[in-house]
Design a protein around this motif. Structure first.
Motif, PDB file in Angstrom:
ATOM      1  N   GLU A   1      15.419  44.672  40.172  1.00 57.75           N
ATOM      2  CA  GLU A   1      16.075  45.305  38.486  1.00 57.75           C
ATOM      3  C   GLU A   1      17.152  45.450  38.077  1.00 57.75           C
ATOM      4  OE1 GLU A   1      13.026  47.191  36.199  1.00 57.75           O
ATOM      5  OE2 GLU A   1      11.110  44.951  37.265  1.00 57.75           O
ATOM      6  N   GLU A   2      18.749  45.207  37.672  1.00 58.43           N
ATOM      7  CA  GLU A   2      19.050  45.840  37.185  1.00 58.43           C
ATOM      8  C   GLU A   2      19.116  46.708  35.378  1.00 58.43           C
ATOM      9  OE1 GLU A   2      22.390  43.116  36.413  1.00 58.43           O
ATOM     10  OE2 GLU A   2      22.647  42.255  38.750  1.00 58.43           O
ATOM     11  N   ARG A   3      20.353  47.600  36.283  1.00 59.29           N
ATOM     12  CA  ARG A   3      20.027  48.091  34.462  1.00 59.29           C
ATOM     13  C   ARG A   3      20.585  48.126  33.761  1.00 59.29           C
ATOM     14  NH1 ARG A   3      20.727  54.583  37.242  1.00 59.29           N
ATOM     15  NH2 ARG A   3      19.041  54.037  39.138  1.00 59.29           N
ATOM     16  N   THR A   4      19.642  48.956  32.669  1.00 55.02           N
ATOM     17  CA  THR A   4      20.761  48.380  30.911  1.00 55.02           C
ATOM     18  C   THR A   4      20.973  49.438  30.848  1.00 55.02           C
ATOM     19  OG1 THR A   4      19.307  49.297  29.568  1.00 55.02           O
ATOM     20  CG2 THR A   4      18.376  47.131  30.394  1.00 55.02           C
ATOM     21  N   ILE A   5      22.161  49.549  29.716  1.00 53.99           N
ATOM     22  CA  ILE A   5      22.983  50.910  29.091  1.00 53.99           C
ATOM     23  C   ILE A   5      22.288  51.674  28.717  1.00 53.99           C
ATOM     24  CG2 ILE A   5      23.429  49.525  26.684  1.00 53.99           C
ATOM     25  CD1 ILE A   5      25.625  50.277  26.871  1.00 53.99           C
ATOM     26  N   ASP A   6      21.305  51.693  28.100  1.00 54.37           N
ATOM     27  CA  ASP A   6      20.127  52.418  27.687  1.00 54.37           C
ATOM     28  C   ASP A   6      19.916  53.550  28.832  1.00 54.37           C
ATOM     29  OD1 ASP A   6      20.192  52.247  25.266  1.00 54.37           O
ATOM     30  OD2 ASP A   6      18.539  50.637  25.025  1.00 54.37           O
ATOM     31  N   GLU A   7      19.400  53.262  29.813  1.00 52.44           N
ATOM     32  CA  GLU A   7      19.154  54.046  31.290  1.00 52.44           C
ATOM     33  C   GLU A   7      20.383  54.686  31.441  1.00 52.44           C
ATOM     34  OE1 GLU A   7      15.843  50.380  32.483  1.00 52.44           O
ATOM     35  OE2 GLU A   7      17.942  50.265  33.421  1.00 52.44           O
ATOM     36  N   LEU A   8      21.096  54.302  31.267  1.00 58.66           N
ATOM     37  CA  LEU A   8      22.099  55.305  32.037  1.00 58.66           C
ATOM     38  C   LEU A   8      22.309  56.473  31.560  1.00 58.66           C
ATOM     39  CD1 LEU A   8      24.834  52.414  32.031  1.00 58.66           C
ATOM     40  CD2 LEU A   8      23.718  52.946  34.239  1.00 58.66           C
ATOM     41  N   PRO A   9      22.960  57.664  32.112  1.00 58.84           N
ATOM     42  CA  PRO A   9      23.383  58.728  31.263  1.00 58.84           C
ATOM     43  C   PRO A   9      23.599  58.788  29.681  1.00 58.84           C
ATOM     44  CG  PRO A   9      23.182  58.895  34.195  1.00 58.84           C
ATOM     45  CD  PRO A   9      23.849  57.558  33.716  1.00 58.84           C
TER      46      PRO A   9
END
Length: 130
Positions: free
Chosen positions: A75-83
């Motif tokens: 799965e690709e990460r979303t902007i909410d999952e980034l630090p």
């Protein structure tokens, strides 16, 4: 009847062919190192060759892990999952490179799997075939 290069069956056969070709190359290289060490009687050739083989495999595995976003899921990460401390520009840059990095990681599988198969076959050969 012409075969369509985009046919899913052709893609699968091409991938299997690449994996088998890489396996044959890695196995031949490993056998060359072993045979050269046995014929010359110099064990350092064996140790150096297998160490380089292992380091190359470990490097490919680490590169796969890094390119895959430090994870093994698909799965690709979303902007909410980034630090949260990352700037929005850095987040967008990361998300932009994510697909390209995943494709590079997929290409590394064509190196990693044949290397693992080579080690498995070599282990079976050394353990069970005298």
């Amino acid at each position: 009847m012409k075969q369509n290069p985009q046919n899913p069956g052709n893609k699968v056969l091409r991938k299997i062919g690449i994996l088998l070709l890489n396996f044959a190359l890695f196995y031949a290289l490993l056998r060359l190192v072993i045979t050269l060490a046995e014929r010359t009687g110099q064990l350092w050739i064996y140790y150096a060759g297998t160490t380089l083989y292992a380091l190359f495999g470990a490097g490919c595995f680490v590169a796969f892990y890094v390119l895959n976003g430090f994870t093994f899921n698909r799965e690709e990460r979303t902007i909410d999952e980034l630090p949260e401390k990352w700037s929005s520009d850095r987040k967008m840059e990361f998300l932009g490179k994510q697909t390209e990095n995943k494709q590079r990681a997929q290409r590394l599988v064509y190196i990693i799997l044949p290397m693992l198969l080579t080690l498995a076959v070599s282990y079976i050969e050394l353990t069970f075939i005298k």
